[in-house]
Design an enzyme around this catalytic site. Structure first.
Site, short mmCIF file in Angstrom:
data_model
loop_
_atom_site.label_atom_id
_atom_site.label_comp_id
_atom_site.label_asym_id
_atom_site.label_seq_id
_atom_site.Cartn_x
_atom_site.Cartn_y
_atom_site.Cartn_z
N CYS A 80 0.83 -1.21 0.00
CA CYS A 80 0.00 0.00 0.00
C CYS A 80 0.87 1.26 0.00
O CYS A 80 0.54 2.25 -0.66
CB CYS A 80 -0.91 0.02 1.23
SG CYS A 80 -1.91 -1.46 1.41
C1 BEZ Z 1 0.58 -4.62 1.82
O1 BEZ Z 1 0.08 -3.55 1.52
O2 BEZ Z 1 1.78 -4.80 1.76
C2 BEZ Z 1 -0.27 -5.76 2.27
C3 BEZ Z 1 -1.46 -5.51 2.94
C4 BEZ Z 1 -2.22 -6.57 3.37
C5 BEZ Z 1 -1.80 -7.88 3.13
C6 BEZ Z 1 -0.63 -8.11 2.42
C7 BEZ Z 1 0.15 -7.03 1.99
#
Ligand code: BEZ
Length: 217
Positions: free
Chosen positions: A45
Protein backbone atom coordinates in the site's frame (compact mmCIF):
# COMPACT_ATOMS: atom_id res chain seq x y z
CA UNK A 1 -26.67 -5.35 -4.76
CA UNK A 2 -23.12 -4.57 -5.75
CA UNK A 3 -22.21 -1.82 -8.17
CA UNK A 4 -22.05 -2.36 -11.90
CA UNK A 5 -20.57 -0.40 -14.77
CA UNK A 6 -22.79 2.52 -15.69
CA UNK A 7 -24.32 2.81 -12.21
CA UNK A 8 -24.22 6.14 -10.41
CA UNK A 9 -21.32 6.10 -7.95
CA UNK A 10 -22.89 6.28 -4.49
CA UNK A 11 -22.50 9.65 -2.77
CA UNK A 12 -21.28 9.77 0.83
CA UNK A 13 -19.87 11.98 3.55
CA UNK A 14 -16.87 10.61 5.37
CA UNK A 15 -13.85 11.85 7.29
CA UNK A 16 -10.45 11.84 5.58
CA UNK A 17 -6.84 12.90 6.07
CA UNK A 18 -7.91 16.27 4.59
CA UNK A 19 -11.12 16.70 6.61
CA UNK A 20 -14.71 15.78 5.87
CA UNK A 21 -15.37 14.79 2.25
CA UNK A 22 -18.75 15.13 0.59
CA UNK A 23 -17.91 12.86 -2.31
CA UNK A 24 -19.97 14.18 -5.23
CA UNK A 25 -19.25 17.81 -4.45
CA UNK A 26 -15.58 16.98 -3.87
CA UNK A 27 -15.50 15.43 -7.36
CA UNK A 28 -17.17 18.46 -8.93
CA UNK A 29 -16.74 18.29 -12.72
CA UNK A 30 -13.69 16.03 -12.54
CA UNK A 31 -13.20 12.39 -13.24
CA UNK A 32 -12.28 10.46 -10.10
CA UNK A 33 -10.47 7.37 -8.99
CA UNK A 34 -11.61 5.98 -5.65
CA UNK A 35 -9.40 3.14 -4.45
CA UNK A 36 -9.21 1.09 -1.30
CA UNK A 37 -6.22 -0.62 0.28
CA UNK A 38 -6.16 -3.14 3.13
CA UNK A 39 -4.37 -1.14 5.81
CA UNK A 40 -2.03 1.72 6.64
CA UNK A 41 1.64 1.00 7.38
CA UNK A 42 1.78 -1.96 5.01
CA UNK A 43 4.45 -2.28 2.32
CA UNK A 44 2.50 -2.73 -0.90
CA UNK A 45 0.00 0.00 0.00
CA UNK A 46 2.88 2.36 0.77
CA UNK A 47 4.22 1.92 -2.78
CA UNK A 48 0.76 2.30 -4.34
CA UNK A 49 0.02 5.58 -2.61
CA UNK A 50 3.50 6.86 -3.43
CA UNK A 51 2.94 6.04 -7.11
CA UNK A 52 -0.42 7.80 -7.10
CA UNK A 53 1.17 10.92 -5.60
CA UNK A 54 3.94 10.91 -8.20
CA UNK A 55 1.40 10.57 -11.03
CA UNK A 56 -0.41 13.74 -9.91
CA UNK A 57 0.48 15.65 -13.11
CA UNK A 58 -0.71 12.75 -15.28
CA UNK A 59 -4.01 12.62 -13.42
CA UNK A 60 -4.40 16.42 -13.57
CA UNK A 61 -3.77 16.44 -17.34
CA UNK A 62 -6.75 14.11 -17.66
CA UNK A 63 -8.90 16.09 -15.18
CA UNK A 64 -8.82 13.23 -12.67
CA UNK A 65 -8.86 13.51 -8.87
CA UNK A 66 -7.60 10.59 -6.77
CA UNK A 67 -8.90 9.54 -3.37
CA UNK A 68 -7.79 6.51 -1.33
CA UNK A 69 -9.57 4.64 1.45
CA UNK A 70 -8.95 2.20 4.26
CA UNK A 71 -10.68 1.41 7.52
CA UNK A 72 -7.89 3.09 9.55
CA UNK A 73 -8.54 6.43 11.26
CA UNK A 74 -7.39 9.90 10.23
CA UNK A 75 -4.56 10.04 12.79
CA UNK A 76 -3.19 6.79 11.40
CA UNK A 77 -3.51 8.11 7.82
CA UNK A 78 -1.70 11.35 8.68
CA UNK A 79 1.13 9.55 10.40
CA UNK A 80 1.45 7.02 7.56
CA UNK A 81 1.52 9.85 4.97
CA UNK A 82 4.80 11.00 6.58
CA UNK A 83 6.22 7.53 5.98
CA UNK A 84 4.97 7.45 2.38
CA UNK A 85 6.52 10.83 1.66
CA UNK A 86 9.79 9.81 3.26
CA UNK A 87 10.14 6.37 1.70
CA UNK A 88 8.63 6.99 -1.76
CA UNK A 89 10.15 10.43 -2.38
CA UNK A 90 6.79 12.14 -2.91
CA UNK A 91 4.24 14.42 -1.31
CA UNK A 92 0.89 12.70 -0.86
CA UNK A 93 -1.39 15.22 -2.53
CA UNK A 94 -4.81 13.53 -2.26
CA UNK A 95 -7.09 12.58 0.64
CA UNK A 96 -7.28 9.18 2.30
CA UNK A 97 -10.77 8.36 3.56
CA UNK A 98 -10.99 7.06 7.14
CA UNK A 99 -13.71 4.45 6.82
CA UNK A 100 -13.71 3.05 10.35
CA UNK A 101 -17.48 2.50 10.31
CA UNK A 102 -17.26 0.77 6.87
CA UNK A 103 -19.84 3.16 5.42
CA UNK A 104 -18.07 3.68 2.09
CA UNK A 105 -16.62 0.15 1.98
CA UNK A 106 -20.14 -1.23 2.23
CA UNK A 107 -21.56 1.12 -0.41
CA UNK A 108 -18.79 0.12 -2.82
CA UNK A 109 -18.57 -3.56 -1.77
CA UNK A 110 -14.89 -3.24 -0.88
CA UNK A 111 -14.87 -5.88 1.85
CA UNK A 112 -14.81 -9.42 0.49
CA UNK A 113 -15.31 -11.60 3.57
CA UNK A 114 -13.88 -14.74 2.00
CA UNK A 115 -10.66 -12.85 1.33
CA UNK A 116 -10.62 -10.87 4.60
CA UNK A 117 -13.48 -10.38 7.01
CA UNK A 118 -12.69 -6.84 8.12
CA UNK A 119 -10.19 -5.18 5.78
CA UNK A 120 -10.88 -3.71 2.37
CA UNK A 121 -9.42 -5.47 -0.67
CA UNK A 122 -7.71 -3.46 -3.42
CA UNK A 123 -10.79 -2.11 -5.18
CA UNK A 124 -10.55 0.72 -7.68
CA UNK A 125 -13.34 2.67 -9.35
CA UNK A 126 -13.04 5.18 -12.16
CA UNK A 127 -15.94 7.63 -12.03
CA UNK A 128 -16.76 10.07 -14.82
CA UNK A 129 -17.93 13.70 -14.49
CA UNK A 130 -21.56 12.48 -14.68
CA UNK A 131 -20.76 10.39 -11.56
CA UNK A 132 -21.12 7.13 -13.47
CA UNK A 133 -18.91 4.15 -12.66
CA UNK A 134 -16.77 3.48 -15.75
CA UNK A 135 -14.17 0.98 -14.50
CA UNK A 136 -14.02 -1.40 -11.57
CA UNK A 137 -10.98 -3.49 -10.75
CA UNK A 138 -10.32 -5.68 -7.73
CA UNK A 139 -6.88 -6.95 -6.78
CA UNK A 140 -5.84 -9.16 -3.90
CA UNK A 141 -3.97 -7.71 -0.93
CA UNK A 142 -0.70 -9.30 -2.06
CA UNK A 143 -0.63 -7.65 -5.52
CA UNK A 144 -0.02 -3.95 -6.00
CA UNK A 145 -1.92 -2.30 -8.82
CA UNK A 146 -0.44 -0.91 -12.03
CA UNK A 147 -1.39 2.77 -12.03
CA UNK A 148 -0.11 3.19 -15.59
CA UNK A 149 -2.88 0.77 -16.56
CA UNK A 150 -5.41 2.97 -14.77
CA UNK A 151 -4.17 5.97 -16.79
CA UNK A 152 -4.36 3.88 -19.96
CA UNK A 153 -8.00 2.98 -19.34
CA UNK A 154 -8.85 6.62 -18.56
CA UNK A 155 -7.22 7.60 -21.88
CA UNK A 156 -9.36 5.00 -23.62
CA UNK A 157 -12.56 6.11 -21.87
CA UNK A 158 -11.96 9.77 -22.65
CA UNK A 159 -11.09 9.03 -26.30
CA UNK A 160 -14.03 6.70 -26.88
CA UNK A 161 -16.43 9.16 -25.25
CA UNK A 162 -15.39 11.74 -27.84
CA UNK A 163 -15.00 9.65 -31.00
CA UNK A 164 -16.85 6.68 -32.49
CA UNK A 165 -13.95 4.34 -31.77
CA UNK A 166 -12.92 1.57 -29.38
CA UNK A 167 -9.37 0.71 -28.35
CA UNK A 168 -7.79 -2.68 -29.08
CA UNK A 169 -5.97 -4.93 -26.64
CA UNK A 170 -2.76 -3.43 -25.23
CA UNK A 171 -3.63 -0.09 -26.85
CA UNK A 172 -1.81 2.95 -25.61
CA UNK A 173 -2.48 6.59 -26.37
CA UNK A 174 -1.32 7.36 -29.93
CA UNK A 175 -1.78 3.79 -31.18
CA UNK A 176 -4.28 2.80 -33.86
CA UNK A 177 -7.89 2.35 -32.76
CA UNK A 178 -10.90 0.53 -34.21
CA UNK A 179 -13.96 2.19 -35.72
CA UNK A 180 -17.07 1.05 -33.83
CA UNK A 181 -18.97 -1.60 -35.84
CA UNK A 182 -22.23 0.39 -35.59
CA UNK A 183 -20.73 3.16 -37.75
CA UNK A 184 -21.41 2.10 -41.36
CA UNK A 185 -22.13 5.32 -43.24
CA UNK A 186 -19.11 5.92 -45.53
CA UNK A 187 -19.63 9.70 -45.73
CA UNK A 188 -19.70 9.94 -41.96
CA UNK A 189 -16.63 7.69 -41.69
CA UNK A 190 -14.73 9.96 -44.13
CA UNK A 191 -15.74 13.03 -42.22
CA UNK A 192 -14.91 11.55 -38.79
CA UNK A 193 -11.67 9.86 -39.84
CA UNK A 194 -9.97 12.05 -42.46
CA UNK A 195 -6.73 10.06 -42.09
CA UNK A 196 -8.57 7.04 -43.55
CA UNK A 197 -8.88 3.50 -42.30
CA UNK A 198 -7.84 -0.03 -43.12
CA UNK A 199 -10.53 -2.73 -43.21
CA UNK A 200 -8.71 -5.88 -42.06
CA UNK A 201 -12.16 -7.52 -41.96
CA UNK A 202 -15.49 -5.78 -42.47
CA UNK A 203 -15.89 -5.68 -38.67
CA UNK A 204 -12.23 -4.80 -37.93
CA UNK A 205 -11.45 -1.36 -39.28
CA UNK A 206 -8.28 0.25 -37.99
CA UNK A 207 -7.70 4.00 -38.01
CA UNK A 208 -5.06 6.27 -36.45
CA UNK A 209 -5.78 7.63 -32.97
CA UNK A 210 -7.99 10.67 -33.75
CA UNK A 211 -6.14 12.62 -31.02
CA UNK A 212 -2.68 12.08 -32.44
CA UNK A 213 -1.13 14.42 -34.98
CA UNK A 214 0.58 11.85 -37.10
CA UNK A 215 -0.45 9.18 -39.55
CA UNK A 216 -0.62 6.17 -37.23
CA UNK A 217 1.39 3.00 -36.58
C1 BEZ B 1 0.58 -4.62 1.82
O1 BEZ B 1 0.08 -3.55 1.52
O2 BEZ B 1 1.78 -4.80 1.76
C2 BEZ B 1 -0.27 -5.76 2.27
C3 BEZ B 1 -1.46 -5.51 2.94
C4 BEZ B 1 -2.22 -6.57 3.37
C5 BEZ B 1 -1.80 -7.88 3.13
C6 BEZ B 1 -0.63 -8.11 2.42
C7 BEZ B 1 0.15 -7.03 1.99
Amino acid sequence: MSLRLGDTAPDFEQDSSEGKISFHSWLGDSWGILFSHPADFTPVCTTELGLTAKLKDEFSKRNVKAIALSVDDTESHKSWINDINETQGCQVNFPIIADGDRKVSTLYDMIHPNADNSLTVRSLFVIDPNKKVRLMITYPASTGRNFNEVLRVIDSLQLTDEHKVATPGNWESGGDVVIVPSLQDEDEIKQRFPKGYKAVKPYLRMTPDPKSNWGGN
